[in-house]
Design a protein around this motif. Structure first.
Motif, mmCIF file in Angstrom:
data_model
loop_
_atom_site.group_PDB
_atom_site.id
_atom_site.type_symbol
_atom_site.label_atom_id
_atom_site.label_comp_id
_atom_site.label_asym_id
_atom_site.label_seq_id
_atom_site.Cartn_x
_atom_site.Cartn_y
_atom_site.Cartn_z
ATOM 1 N N LEU A 159 35.331 -15.178 -13.001
ATOM 2 C CA LEU A 159 34.631 -15.031 -14.285
ATOM 3 C C LEU A 159 35.143 -13.802 -15.005
ATOM 4 C CD1 LEU A 159 30.987 -15.697 -13.062
ATOM 5 C CD2 LEU A 159 32.395 -17.213 -14.444
ATOM 6 N N ARG A 160 35.328 -13.956 -16.288
ATOM 7 C CA ARG A 160 35.774 -12.796 -17.045
ATOM 8 C C ARG A 160 34.610 -11.809 -17.211
ATOM 9 N NH1 ARG A 160 38.147 -14.235 -22.522
ATOM 10 N NH2 ARG A 160 37.703 -16.372 -21.986
ATOM 11 N N ALA A 161 34.936 -10.556 -17.251
ATOM 12 C CA ALA A 161 33.870 -9.564 -17.401
ATOM 13 C C ALA A 161 33.108 -9.811 -18.700
ATOM 14 C CB ALA A 161 34.471 -8.160 -17.417
ATOM 15 N N GLY A 162 31.774 -9.762 -18.604
ATOM 16 C CA GLY A 162 30.966 -10.014 -19.801
ATOM 17 C C GLY A 162 30.976 -8.795 -20.702
ATOM 18 N N ARG A 163 30.722 -9.044 -21.966
ATOM 19 C CA ARG A 163 30.627 -7.896 -22.859
ATOM 20 C C ARG A 163 29.181 -7.440 -22.887
ATOM 21 N NH1 ARG A 163 32.325 -10.545 -27.939
ATOM 22 N NH2 ARG A 163 31.695 -12.344 -26.751
ATOM 23 N N ASP A 164 28.964 -6.187 -23.196
ATOM 24 C CA ASP A 164 27.576 -5.726 -23.248
ATOM 25 C C ASP A 164 27.200 -5.359 -24.679
ATOM 26 O OD1 ASP A 164 29.026 -3.436 -23.484
ATOM 27 O OD2 ASP A 164 27.630 -2.205 -22.326
ATOM 28 N N GLY A 165 27.632 -6.197 -25.593
ATOM 29 C CA GLY A 165 27.276 -5.973 -26.988
ATOM 30 C C GLY A 165 25.787 -6.206 -27.193
ATOM 31 N N PHE A 166 25.304 -5.862 -28.390
ATOM 32 C CA PHE A 166 23.863 -6.000 -28.675
ATOM 33 C C PHE A 166 23.439 -7.461 -28.630
ATOM 34 C CE2 PHE A 166 20.071 -5.694 -31.436
ATOM 35 C CZ PHE A 166 19.382 -4.785 -30.658
ATOM 36 N N ALA A 167 24.379 -8.348 -29.054
ATOM 37 C CA ALA A 167 24.054 -9.776 -29.044
ATOM 38 C C ALA A 167 23.757 -10.233 -27.625
ATOM 39 C CB ALA A 167 25.198 -10.578 -29.645
ATOM 40 N N GLN A 168 24.550 -9.744 -26.673
ATOM 41 C CA GLN A 168 24.312 -10.139 -25.281
ATOM 42 C C GLN A 168 22.958 -9.619 -24.792
ATOM 43 O OE1 GLN A 168 27.370 -9.410 -26.356
ATOM 44 N NE2 GLN A 168 28.214 -11.439 -25.911
ATOM 45 N N LEU A 169 22.636 -8.382 -25.198
ATOM 46 C CA LEU A 169 21.348 -7.808 -24.803
ATOM 47 C C LEU A 169 20.197 -8.637 -25.353
ATOM 48 C CD1 LEU A 169 21.737 -3.954 -25.227
ATOM 49 C CD2 LEU A 169 21.290 -5.231 -23.150
ATOM 50 N N LEU A 170 20.350 -9.016 -26.631
ATOM 51 C CA LEU A 170 19.310 -9.833 -27.265
ATOM 52 C C LEU A 170 19.147 -11.124 -26.492
ATOM 53 C CD1 LEU A 170 19.821 -9.587 -31.126
ATOM 54 C CD2 LEU A 170 17.943 -8.698 -29.761
ATOM 55 N N ARG A 171 20.297 -11.720 -26.142
ATOM 56 C CA ARG A 171 20.251 -13.002 -25.461
ATOM 57 C C ARG A 171 19.566 -12.842 -24.102
ATOM 58 N NH1 ARG A 171 24.871 -16.241 -23.177
ATOM 59 N NH2 ARG A 171 23.744 -18.101 -22.536
ATOM 60 N N ALA A 172 19.879 -11.732 -23.410
ATOM 61 C CA ALA A 172 19.274 -11.499 -22.102
ATOM 62 C C ALA A 172 17.760 -11.374 -22.226
ATOM 63 C CB ALA A 172 19.869 -10.235 -21.485
ATOM 64 N N GLU A 173 17.328 -10.581 -23.221
ATOM 65 C CA GLU A 173 15.881 -10.359 -23.377
ATOM 66 C C GLU A 173 15.171 -11.643 -23.794
ATOM 67 O OE1 GLU A 173 14.372 -7.903 -22.295
ATOM 68 O OE2 GLU A 173 16.055 -6.538 -21.989
ATOM 69 N N LYS A 208 14.747 -5.374 -26.754
ATOM 70 C CA LYS A 208 13.416 -5.871 -26.372
ATOM 71 C C LYS A 208 12.495 -5.911 -27.585
ATOM 72 C CE LYS A 208 11.716 -5.392 -21.657
ATOM 73 N NZ LYS A 208 12.396 -6.560 -21.282
ATOM 74 N N ALA A 209 12.509 -4.811 -28.377
ATOM 75 C CA ALA A 209 11.648 -4.739 -29.554
ATOM 76 C C ALA A 209 12.024 -5.833 -30.547
ATOM 77 C CB ALA A 209 11.762 -3.359 -30.203
ATOM 78 N N THR A 210 13.334 -6.054 -30.733
ATOM 79 C CA THR A 210 13.766 -7.093 -31.676
ATOM 80 C C THR A 210 13.285 -8.461 -31.224
ATOM 81 O OG1 THR A 210 15.741 -5.758 -31.982
ATOM 82 C CG2 THR A 210 15.775 -7.965 -32.920
ATOM 83 N N VAL A 211 13.442 -8.737 -29.935
ATOM 84 C CA VAL A 211 13.044 -10.066 -29.442
ATOM 85 C C VAL A 211 11.543 -10.269 -29.599
ATOM 86 C CG1 VAL A 211 12.807 -11.456 -27.348
ATOM 87 C CG2 VAL A 211 14.998 -10.389 -27.904
ATOM 88 N N ILE A 212 10.737 -9.283 -29.174
ATOM 89 C CA ILE A 212 9.283 -9.484 -29.255
ATOM 90 C C ILE A 212 8.843 -9.565 -30.709
ATOM 91 C CG2 ILE A 212 8.467 -7.066 -29.174
ATOM 92 C CD1 ILE A 212 6.928 -9.921 -27.208
ATOM 93 N N ALA A 213 9.508 -8.770 -31.591
ATOM 94 C CA ALA A 213 9.146 -8.823 -33.004
ATOM 95 C C ALA A 213 9.489 -10.188 -33.596
ATOM 96 C CB ALA A 213 9.864 -7.714 -33.776
#
Lengths: 523, 258
Positions: free
Chosen positions: A11-25, A359-364
């Motif tokens: 697997l290629r290393a994942g990026r840790d951009g904000f989009a990925q964080l949003l997706r994770a949350e 987290k704040a973006t997702v809950i909002a």
């Protein structure tokens, strides 16, 4: 000699951009069944309570024992509900012109609460917003455009037009010794008011542009007097506001009309008068004309109407949705602390501030969408049902309705962010939930269920995060209409967006504190 | 039962949070009471304020912390897994819950007494300066006055009953965040529903079954005849809520695996 190649994932290393964080949350939120159920419950309970409220509110009108169709509330040029009842002595005016008159005295009577039950307790006097003066009005139809220059009971000379607009002139009342001359001139669709203490030196009070004013209008003298407001304590802790009959009689003379005015005698109209069961008018006005002196008596008001239900009444159930949202938002972070998941989260996303932002973006977002659906359905269905049940609703523009719906969703989203931040600060759900509810819900409850007196209630809704409830207020407060403008009646001390801004400020403060503590403390 | 009481007392006593929360209950109750007393004025004779109730406004805030104390007393055990140790050591589950209830009620009564006495004292000191004088029809607040004593003592009992109600709900629900949400919705949301309804009969009915409205009737010292329930009957409604919650919680505790 063999070389051992260490294992390397395909697997290629994942990026840790904000989009990925949003997706994770978002994945975390979406896959916890209890949270999705909770959010759905928040929406459903809001809608259900709104519908139950609308279904349970019936209104009908009666004259004595007979039930009649409710009178249709007149609507002003601005689309708002209006009171339009006054006694009018008038002629027609075509094209430009003016009217001048001298107001000599204003007297009247006020009905006070009965001292002996069943016996009318009427005293003589003039209420502060009793009005008499000169008027130019599109027609005698209720709700039509107008501009009026008047002397009031105790607010001095005023120029008012189209119900909502009010400009103050010189203060002070009138008496035989110090009468007041009033003049209203028309030029196209611009009307200008002047006043004078001696009939020669004139001061301009104000101008009004009545867009689309027809060439032929009615011009004349009027008098009207709004009900006297008494606020009392209701048995279960609420307040009851009662408006009682008042009447004003103004003596006017030196009437002078300029321009293409119809000849013949003056027309008389008791505009907006309602008749009793036996067909006689209820509290009629009148005029006595003798040798150029007009004694006009009037009952009613020319002002925005406050009788009726505001659309946001259907949204009272959103408070329960708010409590659910607070619990969900707090759990969104405290559950991670409780299960130790926060350590995994922070290993995967070491930028702690960014993690919090995601987290704040997702809950909002989740709360906003849920709240938007809930509020839109509640207001739409609720107002339809209320109308069908015969309840008079205070009409508002589509833009205001949109603000109420979107604003409610935004308020819920901001409250969710606030609760999430408190969850980070406390790391324990109970403490965070209690703090959030005590700061957002309790002030609203204390202010609107008449636990506190009016001034205390207003301060609470200025200073606490509960100020954001103001975003739901659809009908503004009018300084020139006597009313009981209390939070309990749906009137907030701050303007809608200012109130929401206060809540946003608290959320930003809490989020800042949360980010600080998150980066300082070990997880 | 003695062993159970002793065990529960040790658990609650040795938690750092308990002492802090008891302190917060007292502080917040007295603070809001004092602020309310300071904010309201009585400029003329015969102003229609209930001085005793006003000086006890802080109960509205204090009850949230009482609920928090009670919810934590049981859900804390569930979140850490202590409940399994507790139930292994003391297999009689209803007795465990009863012991918890007794200890909690005792602690709340103690903190509540301090909070209420301090609130009344604050009212006694602040209110005369705001026009609540004998000349305006408001004698100095005093516990020697029957209705004021009833309001004060009833407020302490009210807090204890809120603790029992919260304990029952939290035992049934187990999750701390959900239980506190439920309890606070019951305490704060139900009173607002009453104003949503236009039908006076429904309003009265809801008022009579709402734990906050009915329960706090105990604080009323004026216009008693216009209350939908008498003060003690109102407190009885809250007692019924607490009993029902404890019974439900106890039943579920017996029936479910921990």
């Amino acid at each position: 000699m063999t070389t051992i190649t260490p294992y390397r994932s395909d697997l290629r290393a994942g990026r840790d951009g904000f989009a990925q964080l949003l997706r994770a949350e978002w994945t975390k939120f979406r896959t916890v069944r209890g949270w999705m159920i909770g959010m759905t419950a928040a929406a459903l309970v809001t809608i259900l309570l709104g519908v139950l409220f609308a279904a349970g509110s019936h209104s009908s009108c009666s004259k004595g024992p007979i039930e009649v169709a409710c009178p249709v509330t007149p609507v002003g040029p601005g689309g708002e509900a209006v009171d339009d009842r006054f006694y009018f002595v008038h002629k027609s005016l075509t094209g430009d012109g003016s009217i001048t008159a001298r107001v000599n005295t204003m007297t009247g009577q006020i009905r006070k609460p009965d001292v002996t039950p069943g016996v009318r307790n009427v005293i003589s006097g003039v209420v502060p917003w009793a009005k008499a003066g000169v008027l130019i009005k599109e027609s005698t139809k209720q709700g039509s455009a107008y501009a009026a220059l008047m002397v009031t009971g105790s607010h001095g000379v005023r120029m008012q037009h189209n119900f909502t607009e009010d400009v103050a002139g010189r203060p002070g009342g009138v008496s035989k010794e110090s009468p007041r001359w009033l003049r209203l001139t028309r030029s196209g669709d611009t009307l200008t008011g002047y006043e004078s203490a001696d009939g020669t030196n004139w001061t301009k009070v104000g101008t009004a542009r009545l867009a689309g004013l027809p060439s032929t209008v009615r011009v004349g003298l009027f008098a009207t007097s709004p009900g006297d407001l008494t606020v009392g304590q209701a048995a279960i802790g609420g307040v009851t506001a009662a408006a009682r009959f008042t009447e004003v009689t103004a003596v006017m003379d030196q009437v002078d009309l300029q321009g293409a005015v119809s000849g013949g005698p003056w027309s008389h109209d008791d505009v907006g008068v309602v008749s009793d069961v036996d067909g006689t008018p209820h509290h009629p006005g009148g005029v006595v004309e003798s040798g150029g002196t007009f004694t006009v008596t009037g009952v009613g008001d020319m002002a925005p109407g406050t009788e009726g239900m505001a659309i946001e009444r259907t949204l009272t159930g959103a408070l329960s949705g708010l409590i659910v949202v607070i619990v969900m938002a707090v759990m969104f972070i405290t559950a991670e602390y409780r299960r130790g998941l926060i350590r995994t989260t922070l290993i995967a996303a070491p930028g702690r501030g960014r993690m919090l932002a995601a987290k704040a973006t997702v809950i909002a977002m989740v709360t906003f969408v849920t709240g938007l659906i809930a509020a839109a359905v509640t207001v739409e269905v609720g107002t339809r049902m209320l109308r069908a049940n015969g309840n008079p609703l205070l009409p508002v523009s589509p833009l205001t309705e949109l603000r109420v719906v979107v604003g409610t969703a935004a308020f819920l989203a901001v409250a969710a962010v606030f609760a999430l931040a408190l969850g980070v600060v406390f790391r324990r759900s109970v403490a965070a939930v209690v703090t959030a509810i005590v700061l957002i819900v309790l002030p609203y409850v204390l202010a609107t269920t008449s636990v506190l007196p009016l001034s205390g209630a207003q301060w609470l809704l200025r200073l606490t995060p509960a100020a954001g409830f103001a975003i739901q207020q659809s009908v503004p407060e009018y300084a020139h209409v006597l009313g009981y403008y209390a939070p309990q009646m749906g009137y907030y001390p701050l303007a809608p967006w200012a109130g929401l801004a206060v809540t946003c400020g608290y959320a930003a403060l809490a989020l800042g504190l949360a980010a600080f503590l998150l980066s300082r403390r070990d997880a | 039962m003695r062993q159970e009481l002793h065990a529960e007392w040790t658990k609650l006593r040795t938690l750092a949070g308990t002492r802090r929360l008891l302190f917060v209950i007292i502080m917040l109750t007295v603070a809001l009471s004092a602020v309310a007393s300071a904010a309201v004025t009585c400029p003329t004779a015969g102003c229609d304020h209930d001085a005793a109730k006003l000086s006890l406004t802080g109960i509205q805030l204090g009850q949230a912390v009482v609920a928090m104390l009670a919810v934590l007393a049981i859900s804390g055990e569930y979140s850490t897994g202590t409940i399994r140790t507790t139930l292994t050591a003391m297999p009689r589950r209803t007795t465990v819950l009863a012991a918890k209830a007794v200890i909690l009620a005792g602690l709340t009564l103690a903190a509540g007494t301090v909070a209420v006495l301090a609130s009344v004292l604050a009212g006694r000191l602040i209110l005369p300066g705001n026009g609540f004088t004998p000349a305006h029809g408001h004698p100095l607040l005093s516990l020697a006055d029957g209705p004021t004593l009833r309001a004060a003592a009833g407020s302490v009992l009210y807090l204890a009953l809120i603790a029992l109600l919260s304990l029952g709900v939290a035992t049934a629900v187990r999750d701390s965040a959900v239980s506190i949400g439920l309890v606070l919705a019951l305490l704060y949301f139900l009173p607002t529903v009453i104003y949503m309804i236009s039908d006076p009969d429904w309003q009265r009915l809801l008022w009579q079954i709402s734990p906050t409205n009915a329960g706090l009737a105990i604080q009323t010292t004026t216009h008693l005849s216009s209350l939908p329930l008498s003060p003690w009957a109102g407190l009885g409604v809250l007692a019924a809520w607490a009993t029902a919650a404890l019974l439900g919680g106890g039943l579920l505790l017996r029936l479910r695996d921990a």
